[in-house]
Structures are given as structure tokens and as C-alpha cells.
Scaffold this motif. Sequence first.
Motif, short mmCIF file in Angstrom:
data_model
loop_
_atom_site.label_atom_id
_atom_site.label_comp_id
_atom_site.label_asym_id
_atom_site.label_seq_id
_atom_site.Cartn_x
_atom_site.Cartn_y
_atom_site.Cartn_z
N ILE A 98 0.40 -0.95 -0.28
CA ILE A 98 -0.65 -0.14 -0.23
C ILE A 98 1.03 1.17 -0.37
O ILE A 98 0.74 2.25 -0.82
CB ILE A 98 -0.57 0.18 1.32
N VAL A 99 2.02 1.45 0.76
CA VAL A 99 3.07 2.66 1.01
C VAL A 99 3.82 2.68 -0.20
O VAL A 99 4.01 3.71 -0.69
CB VAL A 99 4.04 1.99 2.06
N ARG A 100 4.60 1.47 -1.13
CA ARG A 100 4.34 1.61 -2.20
C ARG A 100 3.91 1.80 -3.45
O ARG A 100 4.04 2.98 -4.13
CB ARG A 100 4.72 0.46 -2.74
N GLU A 101 2.49 1.34 -3.57
CA GLU A 101 1.59 2.33 -4.21
C GLU A 101 1.74 4.05 -4.31
O GLU A 101 1.16 4.13 -4.86
CB GLU A 101 0.38 1.63 -4.53
N MET A 102 1.08 3.78 -3.51
CA MET A 102 0.70 5.56 -2.81
C MET A 102 2.20 6.31 -3.11
O MET A 102 1.82 7.23 -4.16
CB MET A 102 0.74 5.53 -1.15
N ILE A 103 3.18 5.80 -2.78
CA ILE A 103 4.54 6.60 -3.13
C ILE A 103 4.77 7.00 -4.97
O ILE A 103 4.63 7.77 -5.48
CB ILE A 103 5.98 6.01 -2.52
N MET A 104 4.63 5.30 -5.48
CA MET A 104 4.36 5.59 -6.93
C MET A 104 3.50 5.93 -7.57
O MET A 104 3.94 6.50 -8.87
CB MET A 104 4.11 4.01 -7.76
N THR A 105 2.21 6.01 -6.72
CA THR A 105 1.76 7.03 -7.46
C THR A 105 0.49 8.39 -7.45
O THR A 105 0.70 9.27 -8.36
CB THR A 105 -0.33 6.29 -7.49
N PHE A 106 1.24 8.92 -6.38
CA PHE A 106 1.47 10.21 -5.73
C PHE A 106 2.08 10.85 -5.78
O PHE A 106 3.87 11.15 -5.57
CB PHE A 106 0.52 10.21 -4.51
#
Length: 173
Positions: free
Chosen positions: A165-173
Motif C-alpha cells: 500500500i505504501v509503495r503504491e501510494m509513493i508510486m502514484t502520488f
Amino acid sequence: MDKRQELLLEEYKLCKSRVARIDSMIWQIAGIVFPITLAGLGLLGVVSQHNFETFFTVLVTGVGSICLLLTWYFISQRWYAHQKITLHRIVEIEPQLGFWIFRYNRYLRLSQEEKKKFLETLSPEEKEQLEELSAKHKNLFPNFTFRNSRKAITALFILGWVVLIVREMIMTF
């Protein structure tokens, strides 16, 4: 065998059956929950598009999986508490029937200090029997048990989802 011993034997059999059934239920449900969680981690962990929809999918799936894991963990914890009570009853019944298997298991898992206290409650013959068993089977039980493995497995899966979840958040925003 008198009527009281027959009743105790029947209760002993029921308790043994209950202990086995609880273990089976816990790990059968784990056999469903863990692959679902692992599949979600595997499928969503290799996503190459990082947009809001993907992040939302990972977030919802991750939170759902974490909830599922925690539900399994807390239910299994409750079932193990019931199992522990049942095992205690088995150990109470064994001396009255002349059985030893669960007392052997319990004794071998005790620390040296706990073993000394436990031996004080027994007859000289029983003490000798357990000391002989202990001498033949030192360090038979590892500290890592199935009950403890529930914590480790649940924590690892939850950590995996949090990292994803954190990785996806960093990669998205």
C-alpha cells in the motif's frame, strides 16, 4: 471399570476429539485465508500502472485482506483458549484413569523451574517416571510452535500489505 471411570473415559475421548477438531478448523480456515491473501499480494504487487484507480484497488484489497487476517487470528486465538481449557481437563482426568500422554507432553514443555514445582505434586513413582522421561527426551519441543506461528504468519502478511500500500501510494502520488 466402575461407572465413574467409564464417565471419565468418555469425557477424555470427547476432550481429545475436541482438541483435534479445533486444530483442524484453525488450519483449514488458514488454508483458505492465506492463499487468498498471497494471491492478492502477488497479483497486485506486479502492477506496472500506478494511477489512482490502481492505488484505490490496492488500498481496498489490502485493507480487506488485513481485516480477514486479523479476524482469522483473533478467532483462532479464541479457539486456542477453548482448546487450552480442554487440555487442562484432559490432564485432570489422566491420573484418575492411569493415563500419561498429555501429562508427558505438558511436562516436557515446562522450564526446569516449572518442572521442579510440578514434581512436588506427584508421588515418588510418578516423579521417577517423569524424570526418566525427561532424561531420555531433552529439548524435544522447540520454542516455535504452531500457536506462535500464527503470530508470525499473520504479521508477515500484514507487513506485506502495508508495504504494498505504501509503495503504491509513493508510486502514484
